[in-house]
Design an enzyme around this catalytic site. Structure first.
Site, PDB file in Angstrom:
ATOM      1  N   HIS A   1       0.820  -1.215   0.000  1.00 24.58           N
ATOM      2  CA  HIS A   1       0.000   0.000   0.000  1.00 24.58           C
ATOM      3  C   HIS A   1       0.854   1.266   0.000  1.00 24.58           C
ATOM      4  O   HIS A   1       0.322   2.370   0.093  1.00 24.58           O
ATOM      5  CB  HIS A   1      -0.928   0.022   1.230  1.00 24.58           C
ATOM      6  CG  HIS A   1      -2.080  -0.926   1.108  1.00 24.58           C
ATOM      7  ND1 HIS A   1      -2.084  -2.160   1.699  1.00 24.58           N
ATOM      8  CD2 HIS A   1      -3.267  -0.818   0.450  1.00 24.58           C
ATOM      9  CE1 HIS A   1      -3.225  -2.784   1.426  1.00 24.58           C
ATOM     10  NE2 HIS A   1      -3.951  -1.997   0.667  1.00 24.58           N
TER      11      HIS A   1
ATOM     12  N   ARG B   1     -15.203  -4.029   1.626  1.00 25.54           N
ATOM     13  CA  ARG B   1     -15.039  -2.612   1.379  1.00 25.54           C
ATOM     14  C   ARG B   1     -15.114  -2.390  -0.121  1.00 25.54           C
ATOM     15  O   ARG B   1     -14.930  -3.333  -0.909  1.00 25.54           O
ATOM     16  CB  ARG B   1     -13.726  -2.075   1.941  1.00 25.54           C
ATOM     17  CG  ARG B   1     -12.494  -2.591   1.232  1.00 25.54           C
ATOM     18  CD  ARG B   1     -11.208  -2.001   1.804  1.00 25.54           C
ATOM     19  NE  ARG B   1     -11.154  -0.556   1.651  1.00 25.54           N
ATOM     20  CZ  ARG B   1     -10.641   0.071   0.596  1.00 25.54           C
ATOM     21  NH1 ARG B   1     -10.154  -0.624  -0.434  1.00 25.54           N
ATOM     22  NH2 ARG B   1     -10.607   1.381   0.534  1.00 25.54           N
TER      23      ARG B   1
ATOM     24  N   ASN C   1     -13.659  -0.192  -3.439  1.00 25.26           N
ATOM     25  CA  ASN C   1     -12.614   0.641  -3.998  1.00 25.26           C
ATOM     26  C   ASN C   1     -13.045   1.004  -5.415  1.00 25.26           C
ATOM     27  O   ASN C   1     -13.858   0.310  -6.019  1.00 25.26           O
ATOM     28  CB  ASN C   1     -11.281  -0.102  -4.019  1.00 25.26           C
ATOM     29  CG  ASN C   1     -10.116   0.804  -4.344  1.00 25.26           C
ATOM     30  OD1 ASN C   1     -10.149   1.999  -4.047  1.00 25.26           O
ATOM     31  ND2 ASN C   1      -9.092   0.256  -4.969  1.00 25.26           N
TER      32      ASN C   1
ATOM     33  N   GLU D   1     -14.406  -2.073  -7.285  1.00 25.81           N
ATOM     34  CA  GLU D   1     -13.983  -3.346  -6.713  1.00 25.81           C
ATOM     35  C   GLU D   1     -14.727  -3.587  -5.401  1.00 25.81           C
ATOM     36  O   GLU D   1     -14.682  -2.745  -4.502  1.00 25.81           O
ATOM     37  CB  GLU D   1     -12.487  -3.331  -6.420  1.00 25.81           C
ATOM     38  CG  GLU D   1     -11.602  -3.175  -7.640  1.00 25.81           C
ATOM     39  CD  GLU D   1     -10.140  -3.009  -7.289  1.00 25.81           C
ATOM     40  OE1 GLU D   1      -9.311  -3.061  -8.208  1.00 25.81           O
ATOM     41  OE2 GLU D   1      -9.830  -2.818  -6.078  1.00 25.81           O
TER      42      GLU D   1
ATOM     43  N   TYR E   1      -2.837   9.802  -8.738  1.00 23.18           N
ATOM     44  CA  TYR E   1      -2.563   8.417  -8.346  1.00 23.18           C
ATOM     45  C   TYR E   1      -3.426   7.438  -9.122  1.00 23.18           C
ATOM     46  O   TYR E   1      -2.964   6.376  -9.551  1.00 23.18           O
ATOM     47  CB  TYR E   1      -2.792   8.249  -6.838  1.00 23.18           C
ATOM     48  CG  TYR E   1      -2.808   6.808  -6.392  1.00 23.18           C
ATOM     49  CD1 TYR E   1      -1.639   6.056  -6.384  1.00 23.18           C
ATOM     50  CD2 TYR E   1      -3.992   6.197  -5.991  1.00 23.18           C
ATOM     51  CE1 TYR E   1      -1.647   4.726  -5.979  1.00 23.18           C
ATOM     52  CE2 TYR E   1      -4.014   4.870  -5.590  1.00 23.18           C
ATOM     53  CZ  TYR E   1      -2.835   4.138  -5.596  1.00 23.18           C
ATOM     54  OH  TYR E   1      -2.850   2.820  -5.206  1.00 23.18           O
ATOM     55  N   LYS E   2      -4.686   7.772  -9.343  1.00 25.32           N
ATOM     56  CA  LYS E   2      -5.605   6.880 -10.047  1.00 25.32           C
ATOM     57  C   LYS E   2      -5.479   6.982 -11.568  1.00 25.32           C
ATOM     58  O   LYS E   2      -6.201   6.301 -12.301  1.00 25.32           O
ATOM     59  CB  LYS E   2      -7.045   7.153  -9.615  1.00 25.32           C
ATOM     60  CG  LYS E   2      -7.354   6.721  -8.179  1.00 25.32           C
ATOM     61  CD  LYS E   2      -8.792   7.023  -7.795  1.00 25.32           C
ATOM     62  CE  LYS E   2      -9.111   6.559  -6.379  1.00 25.32           C
ATOM     63  NZ  LYS E   2      -9.192   5.082  -6.261  1.00 25.32           N
TER      64      LYS E   2
END
Length: 339
Positions: free
Chosen positions: A195, A225, A227, A267, A318-319
């Site tokens: 991470h 969770r 994402n 996700e 970042y994405k």
């Protein structure tokens, strides 16, 4: 199962992938608020949303089952290293096989069947025409090693984390549809290490809290969770290894095609403790929804616009959204009455 698997569609080349109206309705939309905030967002993995929901069962089987299994075969034929298991993870792989087979047989008896007589097991997957007898715990009695065998029959990616030395280590997995990462690169890394590139989460202590939470996760109480990211085209395999095949597509977005070509990629990550090995599994089930389909839900269209407007620049970078983020916001703005 309310949404039956349909004929095979493609996640590459001509991109014939589509969502039915039922698939759009059950899409796991990830934004609970108008302003995006990075969080762990963990909740118990229990039925939610009623019959037909993506969260109805432990494993979700939907209309894209055959398409995703065909895509998985293509990836593994090209790069067998997308499935790996370190020797000490053998028991964990059998743990996962049992968890998945039992769940599929109980929740989708019209498609899967499992008969157990001690260690003598009989598994049927009617969707893929698989009918195998094997001895549980003996890999020589399966056509493939246990992780490779069951991983080719369940939608989503999977990683198995060994718990030792006060941390979790990614020591096994099958990853054929990752969002710009690599199992081969991350294999053997600790929870904190893989991470490492994620912005903001370290300074806010999110990773440390998540690790401690998962290390205390009890058997029989899985959690999940969500994402998300945005991806160009309905491409499942956006792995680091294949960046040369998909990275340039980010430059293909225009104001005219943004609704058609940009997909919200969500996700559903389920984390579960295995009873024999004490390993923690993480299943990463990917759902794709084009912006054109997303805006058919008016509430989603408004919220999507507002969350995209408030994204921190560090997350945009970042994405990998930098090239087209502005066009996404502009496209969605027409559906927001407050704009």
């Amino acid at each position: 199962m309310r949404v039956a698997p349909k004929e095979i569609q493609s996640f590459r080349d001509d991109f014939t992938y589509t969502n039915s109206a039922a698939a759009i309705e059950r899409f796991p939309f990830p934004f609970p608020e108008d302003e995006y905030r990075y969080s762990v967002n963990i909740e118990a993995h229990q039925p939610k949303g009623g019959e037909g929901s993506a969260f109805e069962h432990y494993i979700d089987v939907d209309e894209h089952y055959l398409s995703e299994m065909a895509e998985r075969e293509l990836v593994l034929d090209d790069m067998p290293s997308r499935c790996l298991a370190m020797p000490h993870m053998e028991l964990a792989c059998w743990d996962m096989l049992e968890r998945f087979m039992v769940s599929l047989a109980e929740d989708y008896p019209e498609h899967f069947a499992l008969t157990r007589d001690g260690d003598n097991w009989h598994w049927e997957n009617k969707l893929l025409h698989i009918d195998d007898h094997f001895t549980f715990g003996d890999s020589t009695t399966l056509p493939r090693p246990p992780l490779d065998y069951i991983g080719r029959q369940v939608q989503g990616d999977f990683a198995l984390m060994d718990q030792r030395e006060g941390n979790l280590f990614m020591d096994a997995g099958m990853v054929t549809c990752p969002a710009d990462w690599s199992l081969a690169f991350d294999a053997g890394m600790s929870f904190d290490e893989w991470h490492g590139p994620v912005p903001m989460v370290h300074s806010e202590g999110i990773i440390e809290r998540a690790r401690k939470y998962l290390m205390a996760l009890p058997v029989g109480q899985p959690v999940r969770r969500l994402n998300w990211t945005l991806t160009v085209n309905a491409r499942m395999d956006t792995s680091s290894e294949k960046y040369n095949e998909w990275g340039h597509e980010r430059a293909s977005i225009t104001p005219e095609n943004v609704g058609e070509k940009i997909y919200l990629r969500v996700e559903v990550q389920v984390l579960d403790r295995m009873p024999r090995s004490n390993a923690v599994t993480i299943s990463i089930r990917t759902y794709l929804l084009s912006l054109e389909d997303l805006v058919t839900n008016k509430a989603w269209a408004v919220r999507m616009h507002r969350t995209m407007k408030t994204l921190p620049q560090a997350l945009i970078d970042y994405k990998g959204l930098t090239r087209f983020h502005g066009m996404v916001v502009d496209y969605l703005s027409q559906f927001d009455p407050a704009n």
